[in-house]
Every structure is written in structure tokens, then in C-alpha cells.
Scaffold this motif. Structure first.
Motif, PDB file in Angstrom:
ATOM      1  N   ALA A 141       0.816  -1.216   0.000  1.00  0.00           N
ATOM      2  CA  ALA A 141       0.000   0.000   0.000  1.00  0.00           C
ATOM      3  C   ALA A 141       0.852   1.268   0.000  1.00  0.00           C
ATOM      4  CB  ALA A 141      -0.934   0.003   1.208  1.00  0.00           C
ATOM      5  N   GLY A 142       2.165   1.113   0.166  1.00  0.00           N
ATOM      6  CA  GLY A 142       3.053   2.267   0.140  1.00  0.00           C
ATOM      7  C   GLY A 142       3.239   2.959   1.467  1.00  0.00           C
ATOM      8  N   THR A 143       2.728   2.380   2.566  1.00  0.00           N
ATOM      9  CA  THR A 143       2.881   3.000   3.886  1.00  0.00           C
ATOM     10  C   THR A 143       4.105   2.484   4.632  1.00  0.00           C
ATOM     11  OG1 THR A 143       1.416   1.331   4.871  1.00  0.00           O
ATOM     12  CG2 THR A 143       0.407   3.382   4.098  1.00  0.00           C
ATOM     13  N   MET A 144       4.831   1.553   4.039  1.00  0.00           N
ATOM     14  CA  MET A 144       6.060   1.033   4.633  1.00  0.00           C
ATOM     15  C   MET A 144       7.049   0.760   3.508  1.00  0.00           C
ATOM     16  SD  MET A 144       6.643  -2.310   7.091  1.00  0.00           S
ATOM     17  CE  MET A 144       5.769  -1.543   8.457  1.00  0.00           C
ATOM     18  N   ASP A 145       8.324   1.090   3.730  1.00  0.00           N
ATOM     19  CA  ASP A 145       9.303   0.906   2.664  1.00  0.00           C
ATOM     20  C   ASP A 145       9.840  -0.525   2.641  1.00  0.00           C
ATOM     21  OD1 ASP A 145      11.710   0.709   4.429  1.00  0.00           O
ATOM     22  OD2 ASP A 145      11.151   2.763   4.917  1.00  0.00           O
ATOM     23  N   GLU A 146      10.487  -0.873   1.542  1.00  0.00           N
ATOM     24  CA  GLU A 146      10.984  -2.232   1.335  1.00  0.00           C
ATOM     25  C   GLU A 146      12.063  -2.609   2.345  1.00  0.00           C
ATOM     26  OE1 GLU A 146      10.264  -4.756  -0.566  1.00  0.00           O
ATOM     27  OE2 GLU A 146       8.654  -3.869  -1.756  1.00  0.00           O
ATOM     28  N   TYR A 150      16.441  10.376  -0.683  1.00  0.00           N
ATOM     29  CA  TYR A 150      15.839   9.227  -0.015  1.00  0.00           C
ATOM     30  C   TYR A 150      16.102   9.261   1.488  1.00  0.00           C
ATOM     31  CZ  TYR A 150      16.105   7.707  -4.867  1.00  0.00           C
ATOM     32  OH  TYR A 150      16.008   7.646  -6.228  1.00  0.00           O
ATOM     33  N   GLY A 151      15.247   8.583   2.236  1.00  0.00           N
ATOM     34  CA  GLY A 151      15.447   8.455   3.676  1.00  0.00           C
ATOM     35  C   GLY A 151      14.151   8.610   4.441  1.00  0.00           C
ATOM     36  N   LYS A 152      14.134   8.040   5.659  1.00  0.00           N
ATOM     37  CA  LYS A 152      12.935   8.088   6.493  1.00  0.00           C
ATOM     38  C   LYS A 152      12.776   9.438   7.185  1.00  0.00           C
ATOM     39  CE  LYS A 152      13.180   3.135   7.558  1.00  0.00           C
ATOM     40  NZ  LYS A 152      13.289   2.126   8.643  1.00  0.00           N
ATOM     41  N   THR A 153      13.880  10.134   7.407  1.00  0.00           N
ATOM     42  CA  THR A 153      13.833  11.393   8.141  1.00  0.00           C
ATOM     43  C   THR A 153      14.221  12.552   7.230  1.00  0.00           C
ATOM     44  OG1 THR A 153      16.140  11.222   8.867  1.00  0.00           O
ATOM     45  CG2 THR A 153      14.465  10.184  10.256  1.00  0.00           C
ATOM     46  N   ALA A 154      13.898  13.756   7.679  1.00  0.00           N
ATOM     47  CA  ALA A 154      14.259  14.946   6.908  1.00  0.00           C
ATOM     48  C   ALA A 154      15.772  15.097   6.825  1.00  0.00           C
ATOM     49  CB  ALA A 154      13.640  16.182   7.561  1.00  0.00           C
ATOM     50  N   GLU A 155      16.473  14.667   7.882  1.00  0.00           N
ATOM     51  CA  GLU A 155      17.933  14.772   7.889  1.00  0.00           C
ATOM     52  C   GLU A 155      18.580  13.853   6.851  1.00  0.00           C
ATOM     53  OE1 GLU A 155      16.390  16.365  11.614  1.00  0.00           O
ATOM     54  OE2 GLU A 155      16.065  14.477  10.540  1.00  0.00           O
ATOM     55  N   SER A 156      17.934  12.717   6.566  1.00  0.00           N
ATOM     56  CA  SER A 156      18.491  11.783   5.579  1.00  0.00           C
ATOM     57  C   SER A 156      18.456  12.366   4.176  1.00  0.00           C
ATOM     58  CB  SER A 156      17.714  10.464   5.606  1.00  0.00           C
ATOM     59  OG  SER A 156      17.845   9.823   6.849  1.00  0.00           O
ATOM     60  N   ARG A 157      17.467  13.194   3.904  1.00  0.00           N
ATOM     61  CA  ARG A 157      17.349  13.841   2.591  1.00  0.00           C
ATOM     62  C   ARG A 157      18.202  15.106   2.638  1.00  0.00           C
ATOM     63  NH1 ARG A 157      12.419  11.724   4.071  1.00  0.00           N
ATOM     64  NH2 ARG A 157      11.661  13.657   5.004  1.00  0.00           N
ATOM     65  N   ARG A 158      19.382  15.034   2.067  1.00  0.00           N
ATOM     66  CA  ARG A 158      20.397  16.045   2.349  1.00  0.00           C
ATOM     67  C   ARG A 158      21.341  16.253   1.167  1.00  0.00           C
ATOM     68  NH1 ARG A 158      21.758  11.040   3.572  1.00  0.00           N
ATOM     69  NH2 ARG A 158      23.929  10.350   3.513  1.00  0.00           N
ATOM     70  N   PHE A 159      22.091  17.350   1.217  1.00  0.00           N
ATOM     71  CA  PHE A 159      23.183  17.599   0.282  1.00  0.00           C
ATOM     72  C   PHE A 159      24.477  17.042   0.872  1.00  0.00           C
ATOM     73  CE2 PHE A 159      20.280  20.837  -1.343  1.00  0.00           C
ATOM     74  CZ  PHE A 159      20.490  20.734  -2.715  1.00  0.00           C
ATOM     75  N   VAL A 160      25.317  16.473   0.013  1.00  0.00           N
ATOM     76  CA  VAL A 160      26.641  16.013   0.438  1.00  0.00           C
ATOM     77  C   VAL A 160      27.670  16.638  -0.501  1.00  0.00           C
ATOM     78  CG1 VAL A 160      25.800  13.834   1.388  1.00  0.00           C
ATOM     79  CG2 VAL A 160      26.516  13.934  -1.005  1.00  0.00           C
TER      80      VAL A 160
END
Length: 386
Positions: A78-83, A216-226
Motif C-alpha cells: 500500500a506504500g505505507t512502509m518501505d521495502e 531518499y530516507g525516512k527522516t528529513a535529515e536523511s534527505r540532504r546535500f553532500v
């Protein structure tokens, strides 16, 4: 019901709907008959507090886990949990399924039962299995199947202490195939996780800023610039004309392997059996079974993992050095060359600074110079006194 004598005193002990009750019957209780009366009173008090005895037997753990994993699969579809989370639960249950606890009724499982379990693998694998067991029991408590979930203690897993020295890097690079080499170097240059590197897209490369954005990522911090150092920039430029939107595009499954997989499925073999027998990823085998065409998801992840193992074995590097250690090595060298924890936390995508600290492997090489400077000062003081 159970009463027992310990020294001169009687005690009661019983379980009701997954919750354990025990204690002394009192100094005035001198016989088993009186002890059983006290136990009956305690049981009645438990009922009054809202813990009624169940009329039906609680399910076995293996039966409850089957329903739990079915719900996990449905939530993923259903898309409410990631693989990745789904894979975590299924892998953890595989560990639990090898133990005798699966034959216990869920309302009989206690903290002691959880502590006595022995799982395969290292401390991280054991901790993952314990987390899944705890989640299943809490899931049952949320649905009223048991009154309360027992606390499952987790194995203490220490961080990966292995460093990838420059000599190790040279030895590994000399035996690496192009894909795993590029993944390895990108991790060393910007500290991204292996799965983040393998999901890189060209549209997220910001050439003008020398940065890459990980969406990608579960948290806002995971979605980031490197950051994108010169070596990483040159590496990406060499891969740019690959005709795909992905930096590391998946490869199609070989037609011969696809045909063999179809024959196995026709013979009634499971997805797990086929994926292990033909060295395919689970998603790739599942797509073949369902007759879906296109790329074999995650096949490149399996390939890179095997390329890493081959390079490590050929170079003679310690088996404790895994690909993920490159991320830890980035963090350590970043600090050794003057970086600060706050910046490192943002680059690694951590929510808490305490998580960042666990990734660090500070050396003692710099301590020698510090102690020498201190001792020289002490020596001057001694000379003045003399």
C-alpha cells in the motif's frame, strides 16, 4: 495456579493474559491451603484491575508472526512502509524461526524466555532478531491478544571498529571491478550509505555547486546535500554517458537464468529457493515469477556486494572490513583533518549528534605530539629547579 515455599514463607505465581503475577503470601500464611486462598484473592484483584482471563487459548508465536508479516506485506504494497523495513522484519523472523520459542503460546513468553534465546550471526544480527520479536509482542498487545508485552532485552552491539587504511585501500582498488570501485570511492569521498550510492540519479547531481542531493530516507535529515570532491566529480563525469537516468543502472537478468527461473517456478519452487539457487535478488526473482518485464530491481546491489567480497578476499584484507566501513572511514578522516561534529552530522544525515559520535574511530597518533609538548614543558620546569 502455582504456590511454592521458599524457606519458611509461601509465595504465589501465576500468569494472566500474558502478564506475570508473583509475590509473597504474607508472614501469617503457614500452609499450602492458605497460600492457594491468597493466590485466588490476587487473581480476583487482577481481574478487577481490568485483566480478565481469556476464554480462548492464545496463539502460538509462529501463528501470530504469520499474521504480523502478512500485515507488513500489505502495508508495503500500500506504500505505507518501505521495502527496507519489510526486509528487516522478514530477516529478523528467519532468525527467530530457528529457535524453539516459536512453539510457545504468546501469553506465556516472558522476559527470561527472550533473554535465553541464541541467534545466528553477530551482535547486530542478534539485535535485529530481538527487535523483531519485541515488535511482534507489542503488536499483539496493541490488539488485545495479550495484556502486556514482556520486555525483550537487546544485545549490545558495538560500532564497527575496523579502519580502512591507505594500504588497504590500494590493495582493494587493485582487485576491484569498476562498479564496486566507484561505489567504494564515492562512499570514501562523501560518506553516503551503499544503498544511497546505488540509487543515485543524474538529476540530483548539482555540478555548479559541487554537491549531490540525496532524496531518499525516512527522516528529513536523511534527505540532504553532500559534498562532491574533485575525485568524486571526475568519477561521475566518466560515468555520465551511460544512457540511463541512474548513475548505477540495474542490469537485465541473463535470458538463460530467466528461463531457468521460470522452469523452477513451474515446478513449484518458492521465490526464496529460486533467488538462492540462481544468485538472484528477491525482487528480481519475484518479478520473474509474476511475469513482469523490465529491470531486475536490486540485482546490481547483489552484484556489488559479491564484487566487494571477491576484492577483499583477493587483497587479503580482514573479513571484518565490510563495504559500510567506508562510510565510517569518511567520518573519521573528516574529523582528523579538522572537520567538526555538527557539519559531519549534516553530511551523514543523522538526527542526533550522539549517533554521529558512534561512527567515529579516533586514533591515538596525535596523542604522541600532545604528550611530547606537555613533557617538554615539564622538563623545562625540572631544569629550572635544578
Amino acid at each position: 495456579m502455582a504456590v511454592f515455599q521458599r524457606g519458611p514463607y509461601w509465595h504465589y505465581e501465576f500468569q494472566m493474559n500474558g502478564q506475570r503475577y508473583r509475590g509473597p503470601c504474607g508472614k501469617g500464611v503457614k500452609s499450602e491451603t492458605r497460600a492457594r486462598q491468597v493466590e485466588s484473592i490476587k487473581r480476583a484483584e487482577a481481574v478487577q484491575r481490568g485483566t480478565p482471563p481469556r476464554l480462548r487459548k492464545a496463539p502460538l508465536l509462529k501463528e501470530a508472526a504469520k499474521e504480523f508479516l502478512t500485515e507488513i506485506d500489505a502495508r508495503t504494497a500500500a506504500g505505507t512502509m518501505d521495502e527496507d523495513t519489510k526486509r528487516h522484519y522478514h530477516n529478523g523472523w528467519k532468525q527467530i524461526a530457528d529457535t524453539d520459542i516459536i512453539h510457545m503460546r504468546v501469553d506465556r513468553i516472558t522476559t527470561g524466555d527472550g533473554a535465553s534465546l541464541k541467534f545466528r550471526g553477530g551482535p547486530w544480527s542478534q539485535r535485529a532478531a530481538q527487535q523483531v520479536l519485541s515488535r511482534i509482542l507489542n503488536w499483539l498487545a496493541e490488539r488485545g491478544v495479550i495484556a502486556a508485552a514482556p520486555r525483550i532485552k537487546r544485545t549490545r552491539a558495538h560500532g564497527r571498529e575496523a579502519r580502512i587504511t591507505e594500504q588497504m585501500q590500494d590493495a582493494l582498488l587493485a582487485h576491484m571491478d569498476p562498479d564496486v570501485r566507484d561505489v567504494f570511492l564515492i562512499m570514501l569521498d562523501c560518506g553516503m550509505r551503499p544503498e544511497e550510492v546505488l540509487r543515485m540519479r543524474w538529476e540530483d547531481v548539482h555540478w555548479e555547486r559541487d554537491q549531490y542531493f540525496n532524496p531518499y530516507g525516512k527522516t528529513a535529515e536523511s534527505r540532504r546535500f553532500v559534498p562532491m570532491p574533485d575525485r568524486m566529480r571526475d568519477l561521475l563525469l566518466n560515468r555520465k554517458d551511460n544512457g540511463s537516468a541512474w548513475v548505477f543502472p540495474s542490469r537485465d537478468v541473463d535470458p538463460k537464468i530467466r528461463a531457468r527461473a521460470k522452469d523452477m517456478f513451474a515446478a513449484g519452487k518458492s521465490v526464496r529457493y529460486v533467488s538462492m539457487a540462481l544468485d538472484l535478488s528477491w525482487p528480481a526473482a519475484k518479478r520473474i515469477k509474476e511475469g513482469r518485464a523490465g529491470k531486475a530491481d536490486d540485482t546490481h546491489r547483489v552484484t556489488v556486494a559479491k564484487q566487494w567480497e571477491s576484492a577483499r578476499e583477493a587483497s587479503g584484507v580482514d573479513s571484518r572490513v565490510v563495504l559500510y566501513c567506508a562510510r565510517h572511514e569518511f567520518a573519521t578522516t573528516f574529523l582528523e583533518h579538522g572537520g567538526d561534529l555538527a557539519t559531519l552530522k549534516k553530511i551523514l544525515g543523522h538526527t542526533s549528534i550522539s549517533t554521529t559520535e558512534k561512527y567515529l574511530h579516533p586514533g591515538i597518533a596525535g596523542a604522541k605530539e600532545l604528550l611530547n609538548r606537555r613533557n617538554k614543558r615539564g622538563l623545562r620546569l625540572v631544569e629550572k629547579r635544578a
